[in-house]
Motif scaffolding. Structure first.
Motif, mmCIF file in Angstrom:
data_model
loop_
_atom_site.group_PDB
_atom_site.id
_atom_site.type_symbol
_atom_site.label_atom_id
_atom_site.label_comp_id
_atom_site.label_asym_id
_atom_site.label_seq_id
_atom_site.Cartn_x
_atom_site.Cartn_y
_atom_site.Cartn_z
ATOM 1 N N ALA A 232 0.813 -1.223 0.000
ATOM 2 C CA ALA A 232 0.000 0.000 0.000
ATOM 3 C C ALA A 232 0.843 1.268 0.000
ATOM 4 N N LYS A 233 2.161 1.160 0.287
ATOM 5 C CA LYS A 233 3.026 2.342 0.275
ATOM 6 C C LYS A 233 3.225 2.882 -1.138
ATOM 7 N N THR A 234 3.062 2.003 -2.130
ATOM 8 C CA THR A 234 3.306 2.430 -3.514
ATOM 9 C C THR A 234 2.091 2.251 -4.422
ATOM 10 N N SER A 235 1.150 1.372 -4.035
ATOM 11 C CA SER A 235 0.016 1.114 -4.928
ATOM 12 C C SER A 235 -1.186 0.573 -4.165
ATOM 13 N N THR A 236 -2.315 0.557 -4.852
ATOM 14 C CA THR A 236 -3.539 -0.012 -4.295
ATOM 15 C C THR A 236 -4.077 -1.063 -5.263
ATOM 16 N N VAL A 237 -4.932 -1.947 -4.739
ATOM 17 C CA VAL A 237 -5.542 -2.976 -5.567
ATOM 18 C C VAL A 237 -7.025 -3.046 -5.227
ATOM 19 N N SER A 238 -7.863 -2.900 -6.244
ATOM 20 C CA SER A 238 -9.305 -3.046 -6.068
ATOM 21 C C SER A 238 -9.759 -4.305 -6.793
ATOM 22 N N ILE A 239 -10.835 -4.901 -6.289
ATOM 23 C CA ILE A 239 -11.285 -6.214 -6.778
ATOM 24 C C ILE A 239 -12.667 -6.115 -7.409
ATOM 25 N N GLU A 240 -12.810 -6.806 -8.513
ATOM 26 C CA GLU A 240 -14.126 -6.983 -9.130
ATOM 27 C C GLU A 240 -14.369 -8.480 -9.301
ATOM 28 N N VAL A 241 -15.329 -9.009 -8.569
ATOM 29 C CA VAL A 241 -15.670 -10.431 -8.688
ATOM 30 C C VAL A 241 -16.562 -10.586 -9.914
ATOM 31 N N ASN A 242 -16.075 -11.359 -10.890
ATOM 32 C CA ASN A 242 -16.786 -11.488 -12.163
ATOM 33 C C ASN A 242 -17.785 -12.633 -12.185
ATOM 34 N N ASN A 243 -17.432 -13.741 -11.542
ATOM 35 C CA ASN A 243 -18.297 -14.915 -11.654
ATOM 36 C C ASN A 243 -17.998 -15.896 -10.533
#
Length: 220
Positions: A144-155
């Motif tokens: 998290a110090k350099t980037s973020t990650v978001s999630i999309e559950v597709n199926n």
């Protein structure tokens, strides 16, 4: 000198008078003493039974599921909800993936994600060892110090009553919000339903759906 055997002895007369005057009080006191002892005994037994019941109390959560508009879809106690209800399983697994893989610079929210992840894991299950290994090698707080990650559950597809396939997409962004990468993943989760007893777990996992095993791979 003649002795009058028919006359009453002064000692007998005194005893009779004492009995008439005070005997009823003594009898009453004895009766109340017995009543007091019985009442105390019943109170002790009642208190002991209440203490026993308090150690046997089990929390039974009541579940209310809502749709996207907030309308109630189904409700009831866990044992009243069918194990194979696809809506409940999909929602729980979707939340698990989101909590496990999301990365945010907000440390408080990140800890909540981790707590929600482990609320669906049990110490003795293989999934817990795999998640532990992932977090050790990929600290979300460092990431998290350099980037973020978001999630999309597709199926989410049920392969059996206990095994589900989950497909999701991860969007990585730098700290300025610019998207730096997109990756697709597929996971296979084996689940079981066990009613939770701990109040803290009930808040995060009310239906007691636990991920026994979980494997995931990136998709090309």
């Amino acid at each position: 000198m003649a002795i009058n055997h028919g006359s009453e002895s002064p000692f007998l007369a005194a005893r009779q008078e004492w009995t008439e005057r005070y005997g009823s009080y003594v009898q009453a006191a004895r009766t109340w003493r017995i009543v007091g002892i019985l009442g105390l005994s019943m109170a002790v037994i009642g208190f002991s039974y209440a203490m026993y019941l308090s150690t046997q109390v089990k929390l039974v959560p009541y579940i209310v599921e809502v749709d996207k508009l907030g309308t109630s879809v189904t409700a009831g106690f866990p044992q009243q909800i069918e194990y194979a209800d696809p809506r409940v399983v999909r929602a729980t697994l979707g939340n698990f993936i989101t909590s496990f893989r999301s990365i945010t610079p907000d440390a408080v929210v990140q800890k909540q994600y981790i707590d929600r992840t482990y609320a669906l894991l049990r110490t003795s299950d293989p999934s817990t060892q795999k998640v532990n290994a992932w977090f050790r090698a990929n600290s979300p707080f460092e990431k998290a110090k350099t980037s973020t990650v978001s999630i999309e559950v597709n199926n989410i597809v049920a392969l059996s009553n206990q095994t589900h396939q989950v497909d999701w997409t991860e969007y990585e962004r730098d700290r300025k919000g610019k998207e730096t990468g997109t990756r697709r993943f597929r996971g296979i989760a084996t689940v079981t339903l066990t009613a939770p007893q701990d109040e803290a777990i009930i808040r995060l996992n009310p239906i007691g759906l636990y991920v026994q095993d979980f494997d995931w791979t990136a998709q090309l």
